[in-house]
Write a protein that holds these residues in place. Structure first.
Motif, PDB file in Angstrom:
ATOM      1  N   GLU A  62       0.838  -1.201   0.000  1.00 40.58           N
ATOM      2  CA  GLU A  62       0.000   0.000   0.000  1.00 40.58           C
ATOM      3  C   GLU A  62       0.873   1.250   0.000  1.00 40.58           C
ATOM      4  O   GLU A  62       0.610   2.205  -0.731  1.00 40.58           O
ATOM      5  N   LYS A  63       1.921   1.235   0.821  1.00 44.63           N
ATOM      6  CA  LYS A  63       2.831   2.393   0.870  1.00 44.63           C
ATOM      7  C   LYS A  63       3.510   2.609  -0.478  1.00 44.63           C
ATOM      8  O   LYS A  63       3.647   3.745  -0.934  1.00 44.63           O
ATOM      9  N   GLN A  64       3.918   1.523  -1.115  1.00 45.01           N
ATOM     10  CA  GLN A  64       4.582   1.623  -2.416  1.00 45.01           C
ATOM     11  C   GLN A  64       3.626   2.188  -3.472  1.00 45.01           C
ATOM     12  O   GLN A  64       3.983   3.106  -4.217  1.00 45.01           O
ATOM     13  N   VAL A  65       2.404   1.663  -3.514  1.00 44.36           N
ATOM     14  CA  VAL A  65       1.399   2.141  -4.467  1.00 44.36           C
ATOM     15  C   VAL A  65       1.069   3.607  -4.178  1.00 44.36           C
ATOM     16  O   VAL A  65       0.972   4.427  -5.095  1.00 44.36           O
ATOM     17  N   SER A  66       0.935   3.947  -2.900  1.00 34.10           N
ATOM     18  CA  SER A  66       0.619   5.321  -2.502  1.00 34.10           C
ATOM     19  C   SER A  66       1.719   6.293  -2.920  1.00 34.10           C
ATOM     20  O   SER A  66       1.433   7.387  -3.399  1.00 34.10           O
ATOM     21  N   ARG A  67       2.963   5.880  -2.734  1.00 31.84           N
ATOM     22  CA  ARG A  67       4.086   6.743  -3.143  1.00 31.84           C
ATOM     23  C   ARG A  67       4.081   6.959  -4.652  1.00 31.84           C
ATOM     24  O   ARG A  67       4.298   8.080  -5.127  1.00 31.84           O
ATOM     25  N   SER A  68       3.823   5.896  -5.400  1.00 30.33           N
ATOM     26  CA  SER A  68       3.767   6.011  -6.863  1.00 30.33           C
ATOM     27  C   SER A  68       2.630   6.927  -7.298  1.00 30.33           C
ATOM     28  O   SER A  68       2.787   7.755  -8.197  1.00 30.33           O
ATOM     29  N   PHE A  69       1.470   6.777  -6.655  1.00 31.47           N
ATOM     30  CA  PHE A  69       0.318   7.624  -6.982  1.00 31.47           C
ATOM     31  C   PHE A  69       0.617   9.084  -6.653  1.00 31.47           C
ATOM     32  O   PHE A  69       0.321   9.981  -7.443  1.00 31.47           O
ATOM     33  N   GLU A  70       1.231   9.325  -5.493  1.00 34.23           N
ATOM     34  CA  GLU A  70       1.552  10.696  -5.106  1.00 34.23           C
ATOM     35  C   GLU A  70       2.591  11.308  -6.043  1.00 34.23           C
ATOM     36  O   GLU A  70       2.491  12.478  -6.410  1.00 34.23           O
ATOM     37  N   ALA A  71       3.571  10.507  -6.464  1.00 40.72           N
ATOM     38  CA  ALA A  71       4.587  11.007  -7.398  1.00 40.72           C
ATOM     39  C   ALA A  71       3.954  11.402  -8.732  1.00 40.72           C
ATOM     40  O   ALA A  71       4.336  12.401  -9.342  1.00 40.72           O
ATOM     41  N   ALA A  72       2.973  10.623  -9.174  1.00 39.86           N
ATOM     42  CA  ALA A  72       2.312  10.896 -10.456  1.00 39.86           C
ATOM     43  C   ALA A  72       1.306  12.038 -10.359  1.00 39.86           C
ATOM     44  O   ALA A  72       1.232  12.893 -11.236  1.00 39.86           O
ATOM     45  N   SER A  73       0.526  12.060  -9.269  1.00 39.75           N
ATOM     46  CA  SER A  73      -0.613  12.982  -9.189  1.00 39.75           C
ATOM     47  C   SER A  73      -0.394  14.183  -8.276  1.00 39.75           C
ATOM     48  O   SER A  73      -1.099  15.177  -8.386  1.00 39.75           O
ATOM     49  N   GLY A  74       0.529  14.055  -7.329  1.00 41.03           N
ATOM     50  CA  GLY A  74       0.700  15.110  -6.336  1.00 41.03           C
ATOM     51  C   GLY A  74      -0.290  15.000  -5.185  1.00 41.03           C
ATOM     52  O   GLY A  74      -0.336  15.866  -4.310  1.00 41.03           O
ATOM     53  N   LEU A  75      -1.096  13.932  -5.156  1.00 42.46           N
ATOM     54  CA  LEU A  75      -2.109  13.749  -4.116  1.00 42.46           C
ATOM     55  C   LEU A  75      -1.680  12.634  -3.170  1.00 42.46           C
ATOM     56  O   LEU A  75      -1.202  11.591  -3.606  1.00 42.46           O
ATOM     57  N   SER A  76      -1.884  12.852  -1.883  1.00 44.06           N
ATOM     58  CA  SER A  76      -1.491  11.866  -0.884  1.00 44.06           C
ATOM     59  C   SER A  76      -2.660  10.990  -0.473  1.00 44.06           C
ATOM     60  O   SER A  76      -3.629  11.473   0.128  1.00 44.06           O
ATOM     61  N   ILE A  77      -2.565   9.713  -0.788  1.00 46.35           N
ATOM     62  CA  ILE A  77      -3.576   8.751  -0.345  1.00 46.35           C
ATOM     63  C   ILE A  77      -3.578   8.694   1.178  1.00 46.35           C
ATOM     64  O   ILE A  77      -4.626   8.736   1.812  1.00 46.35           O
TER      65      ILE A  77
END
Length: 96
Positions: A62-77
């Motif tokens: 989950e942390k890995q996916v969240s970091r990737s999403f934040e890097a792409a979108s700028g939004l923090s899960i």
């Protein structure tokens, strides 16, 4: 935070996920976007997170996916969900 968000970006997806799992994860990503851009029913976001956790049950993944999403979108899960899980309001909007 949303002002710096890229217009077009790709959701981080795992090649091992099947179609149903990809739908659950992308639906969750969309709910995170909604929570940061406008608002949505809190229960809807929490339900999407529960579905997401059936695909990504391990905290480390989950942390890995969240970091990737934040890097792409700028939004923090993480920050969005932390706020959503502690609110008692019917509708939720993350103001980070």
């Amino acid at each position: 935070m949303t002002m710096n968000r890229p217009e077009n970006y790709q959701y981080p997806l795992n090649d091992a996920w099947n179609t149903a799992e990809i739908i659950k994860v992308t639906t969750f990503y969309q709910k995170i976007e909604l929570a940061n851009e406008t608002s949505l029913p809190t229960a809807e976001l929490l339900a999407a997170y529960r579905d997401f956790k059936t695909v990504v049950p391990a905290k480390s993944e989950e942390k890995q996916v969240s970091r990737s999403f934040e890097a792409a979108s700028g939004l923090s899960i993480y920050r969005t969900m932390q706020a959503a899980q502690t609110t008692n309001k019917q509708r939720f909007q993350y103001r980070g």
